[in-house]
Scaffold this motif. Structure first.
Motif, PDB file in Angstrom:
ATOM      1  N   UNK A 108       0.995  -1.217   0.157  1.00 26.51           N
ATOM      2  CA  UNK A 108      -0.103  -0.150  -0.002  1.00 26.51           C
ATOM      3  C   UNK A 108       0.870   1.144  -0.142  1.00 26.51           C
ATOM      4  N   UNK A 109       2.021   1.219   0.819  1.00 28.91           N
ATOM      5  CA  UNK A 109       2.993   2.394   0.936  1.00 28.91           C
ATOM      6  C   UNK A 109       3.648   2.826  -0.544  1.00 28.91           C
ATOM      7  N   UNK A 110       3.925   1.558  -1.406  1.00 28.87           N
ATOM      8  CA  UNK A 110       4.436   2.007  -2.525  1.00 28.87           C
ATOM      9  C   UNK A 110       3.697   1.750  -3.835  1.00 28.87           C
ATOM     10  N   UNK A 111       2.474   1.232  -3.749  1.00 30.73           N
ATOM     11  CA  UNK A 111       1.922   1.220  -4.613  1.00 30.73           C
ATOM     12  C   UNK A 111       2.128  -0.093  -5.666  1.00 30.73           C
ATOM     13  N   UNK A 112       3.212  -0.836  -5.398  1.00 32.28           N
ATOM     14  CA  UNK A 112       3.816  -1.745  -6.179  1.00 32.28           C
ATOM     15  C   UNK A 112       3.534  -3.094  -5.599  1.00 32.28           C
ATOM     16  N   UNK A 113       3.589  -4.411  -6.358  1.00 32.61           N
ATOM     17  CA  UNK A 113       3.304  -5.553  -5.724  1.00 32.61           C
ATOM     18  C   UNK A 113       4.351  -6.545  -6.045  1.00 32.61           C
ATOM     19  N   UNK A 114       5.656  -6.221  -6.248  1.00 37.45           N
ATOM     20  CA  UNK A 114       6.796  -7.086  -6.418  1.00 37.45           C
ATOM     21  C   UNK A 114       7.710  -7.327  -5.335  1.00 37.45           C
ATOM     22  N   UNK A 115       8.142  -8.422  -4.833  1.00 38.06           N
ATOM     23  CA  UNK A 115       9.018  -8.245  -3.424  1.00 38.06           C
ATOM     24  C   UNK A 115      10.091  -9.049  -3.893  1.00 38.06           C
ATOM     25  N   UNK A 116      11.326  -8.541  -3.641  1.00 29.62           N
ATOM     26  CA  UNK A 116      12.679  -9.373  -3.609  1.00 29.62           C
ATOM     27  C   UNK A 116      12.889 -10.284  -2.432  1.00 29.62           C
ATOM     28  N   UNK A 187      29.368  -5.558   3.011  1.00 26.61           N
ATOM     29  CA  UNK A 187      29.538  -4.533   1.685  1.00 26.61           C
ATOM     30  C   UNK A 187      28.398  -4.917   0.735  1.00 26.61           C
ATOM     31  N   UNK A 188      27.837  -6.068   0.745  1.00 27.46           N
ATOM     32  CA  UNK A 188      26.795  -6.472   0.162  1.00 27.46           C
ATOM     33  C   UNK A 188      25.674  -5.696   0.529  1.00 27.46           C
ATOM     34  N   UNK A 189      25.435  -5.341   1.825  1.00 28.74           N
ATOM     35  CA  UNK A 189      24.253  -4.769   2.185  1.00 28.74           C
ATOM     36  C   UNK A 189      24.291  -3.312   2.036  1.00 28.74           C
ATOM     37  N   UNK A 190      25.677  -2.970   1.964  1.00 28.87           N
ATOM     38  CA  UNK A 190      25.671  -1.478   1.438  1.00 28.87           C
ATOM     39  C   UNK A 190      25.064  -1.135   0.103  1.00 28.87           C
ATOM     40  N   UNK A 191      25.626  -2.193  -0.839  1.00 29.63           N
ATOM     41  CA  UNK A 191      25.044  -1.999  -2.270  1.00 29.63           C
ATOM     42  C   UNK A 191      23.710  -2.407  -2.426  1.00 29.63           C
ATOM     43  N   UNK A 192      22.921  -3.378  -1.457  1.00 27.32           N
ATOM     44  CA  UNK A 192      21.584  -3.365  -1.477  1.00 27.32           C
ATOM     45  C   UNK A 192      20.844  -2.103  -1.092  1.00 27.32           C
ATOM     46  N   UNK A 193      21.458  -1.712   0.138  1.00 26.37           N
ATOM     47  CA  UNK A 193      20.554  -0.470   0.446  1.00 26.37           C
ATOM     48  C   UNK A 193      20.720   0.751  -0.839  1.00 26.37           C
ATOM     49  N   UNK A 194      21.784   0.874  -1.436  1.00 28.91           N
ATOM     50  CA  UNK A 194      21.874   1.950  -2.204  1.00 28.91           C
ATOM     51  C   UNK A 194      20.917   1.736  -3.569  1.00 28.91           C
ATOM     52  N   UNK A 195      21.051   0.244  -3.966  1.00 31.83           N
ATOM     53  CA  UNK A 195      20.163  -0.059  -4.830  1.00 31.83           C
ATOM     54  C   UNK A 195      18.767  -0.002  -4.573  1.00 31.83           C
ATOM     55  N   UNK A 196      18.273  -0.223  -3.564  1.00 37.13           N
ATOM     56  CA  UNK A 196      16.796   0.083  -3.004  1.00 37.13           C
ATOM     57  C   UNK A 196      16.499   1.209  -3.059  1.00 37.13           C
ATOM     58  N   UNK A 197      17.214   2.209  -2.387  1.00 36.13           N
ATOM     59  CA  UNK A 197      16.850   3.556  -2.265  1.00 36.13           C
ATOM     60  C   UNK A 197      16.743   4.474  -3.645  1.00 36.13           C
ATOM     61  N   UNK A 198      17.600   3.943  -4.523  1.00 34.92           N
ATOM     62  CA  UNK A 198      17.804   4.472  -5.660  1.00 34.92           C
ATOM     63  C   UNK A 198      16.401   4.221  -6.621  1.00 34.92           C
ATOM     64  N   UNK A 199      15.983   3.075  -6.305  1.00 37.31           N
ATOM     65  CA  UNK A 199      14.618   2.798  -7.235  1.00 37.31           C
ATOM     66  C   UNK A 199      13.402   3.054  -6.519  1.00 37.31           C
ATOM     67  N   UNK A 200      13.417   3.476  -5.173  1.00 36.12           N
ATOM     68  CA  UNK A 200      12.339   3.593  -4.667  1.00 36.12           C
ATOM     69  C   UNK A 200      11.792   2.531  -3.791  1.00 36.12           C
ATOM     70  N   UNK A 201      12.359   1.418  -3.497  1.00 36.00           N
ATOM     71  CA  UNK A 201      11.953   0.122  -2.951  1.00 36.00           C
ATOM     72  C   UNK A 201      12.069   0.194  -1.474  1.00 36.00           C
ATOM     73  N   UNK A 202      11.398  -0.358  -0.790  1.00 33.14           N
ATOM     74  CA  UNK A 202      11.450  -0.286   0.680  1.00 33.14           C
ATOM     75  C   UNK A 202      12.294  -1.396   1.409  1.00 33.14           C
ATOM     76  N   UNK A 203      12.944  -1.157   2.445  1.00 30.04           N
ATOM     77  CA  UNK A 203      13.795  -2.387   2.883  1.00 30.04           C
ATOM     78  C   UNK A 203      13.160  -2.940   4.057  1.00 30.04           C
ATOM     79  N   UNK A 204      12.782  -4.193   4.052  1.00 33.84           N
ATOM     80  CA  UNK A 204      12.143  -4.852   5.248  1.00 33.84           C
ATOM     81  C   UNK A 204      12.949  -5.776   5.795  1.00 33.84           C
ATOM     82  N   UNK A 205      13.440  -5.761   7.218  1.00 34.10           N
ATOM     83  CA  UNK A 205      14.214  -6.691   7.622  1.00 34.10           C
ATOM     84  C   UNK A 205      13.395  -7.644   8.841  1.00 34.10           C
TER      85      UNK A 205
END
Length: 382
Positions: A108-116, A187-205
């Motif tokens: 609902x927050x993003x209006x998108x329906x795909x999750x990685x 290092x991978x988490x750094x890249x994951x966060x950068x990519x998610x923020x760049x495309x507007x995806x939320x991060x759920x831990x």
């Protein structure tokens, strides 16, 4: 057990009494518990402070509808989000329920329906969370899963390309518990966060297993570069009393508005009494330092076990996996016979999840039991 549906591979032992790091069965045999309900009883069994808090609430109010104010929710929410970037909490009853709520929230927050999400992950056994989980064995026989989940390799930089403008959220465990106690690379988490923020995806831990001090910080994400939008909690939040929670960053309050989500029993006064007392114990700095210290001691003692059947010892704080060359089910059975309760994490990994107040003496006792069992098995094979 003839009247129960056979959904569990149950062990025959039944605990009839428990205290601290120990349980006793009906025959009076004493066991050192390094399983703790699979990371649930973080304060140990029947911690006096938690027990007293629940007992006090039992004499007041057990349940009220969430249509009324429950001040315990406000107290526990403040405990959970104090000193973090989160702005609000929602209470439910379990980790699967917390993850289901978070799934609704990010869509609902993003209006998108795909999750990685990631291979070997585990996020619960409700229908959507079976879809989120990256293990085929839990999906077999249930037909088509909820659509929209893209499973990719954990700790793989190439896999991050799956995070696109269509992605509502990246769903991740920072230590894959059921998947074998696998730690995410910073290092991978750094890249994951950068990519998610760049495309507007939320991060759920998903911190259902790692949260509430298990890894030596309040939440596992706090010792990584990751800044999640949502964290899901349960297991250790109530010291054995069923409690789940969603923590969410700024903006979620505009998404989860009256009528959008709910939980009849979520945040009931008894659950909040258990959670409040638990957090008073485990969010104390001395408790977190104890977890770090005893975690290092446990890892050091395990690293000195002399047996060729151990491939690797890994973990953080008091969440530890022992990977072996063989299937661990017979080893776990032998350890139980010896008086030590442990859990599997897949077919070849023994998982250790002791009380977060475990002592070095109790760790040394567990190591002696493991040494004895492994020596016996090596002798049989020899």
């Amino acid at each position: 057990m003839e009247h129960l549906l056979p959904t569990y591979q149950r062990r025959e032992m039944e605990a009839v009494q428990a205290s601290g790091s120990y349980v006793w069965d009906a025959e009076g045999k004493k066991y050192l518990d390094f399983m703790m309900g699979i990371a649930v009883c973080g304060t140990g069994h029947r911690h006096p402070h938690v027990e007293a808090s629940i007992a006090e609430q039992l004499g007041k109010v057990w349940h009220m509808s969430n249509l009324f104010r429950i001040s315990g929710q406000e107290t526990v929410a403040e405990q959970l989000i104090s000193g973090t970037h989160f702005k609000g909490a929602f209470f439910c009853n379990s980790g699967a329920e917390a993850n289901e709520g978070a799934y609704k929230l990010v869509r609902k927050w993003t209006g998108r329906n795909r999750v990685v999400s990631f291979s070997q992950s585990f996020h619960g056994r409700t229908f959507a969370m079976m879809g989120a989980t990256g293990q085929e064995k839990i999906k077999q026989g249930f037909g088509p899963m909820v659509e929209g989940f893209d499973h990719v390799s954990y700790n793989s930089f190439e896999a991050l390309e799956a995070i696109t403008e269509q992605t509502a959220a990246v769903w991740i465990e920072l230590i894959q518990g059921e998947g074998g106690v696998i730690l995410a690379d910073d290092t991978w988490l750094d890249a994951l966060m950068e990519r998610a923020q760049r495309v507007g995806a939320k991060i759920v831990v998903d911190e259902v297993q790692t949260g509430i001090g298990r890894t030596g910080t309040r939440y596992a994400y706090e010792s990584t570069p990751l800044i999640p939008d949502v964290v899901t909690l349960a297991k250790g939040l109530g010291s054995g009393f069923p409690v789940g929670a969603i923590l969410a960053a700024q903006g979620a309050e505009e998404v989860f508005t009256p009528g959008t989500h709910g939980s009849t029993f979520g945040g009931n006064p008894l659950a909040m009494a258990a959670a409040k007392a638990t957090l008073e114990l485990l969010f104390d700095q001395s408790a977190l330092e104890h977890i770090e210290e005893t975690g290092r001691y446990l890892m050091d003692r395990l690293s000195k076990l002399k047996t060729p059947s151990i491939v690797d010892v890994r973990g953080k704080g008091l969440m530890v996996g022992i990977e072996m060359t063989e299937e661990v089910a017979p080893v776990i059975d032998a350890l139980q016979h010896e008086g030590l309760l442990v859990a599997p994490a897949g077919p070849n990994v023994i998982r250790l999840l002791p009380s977060l107040f475990v002592t070095k003496e109790e760790i040394a006792q567990a190591i002696r039991m493991m040494e004895h069992v492994l020596e016996q098995k090596a002798g049989v094979r020899g």
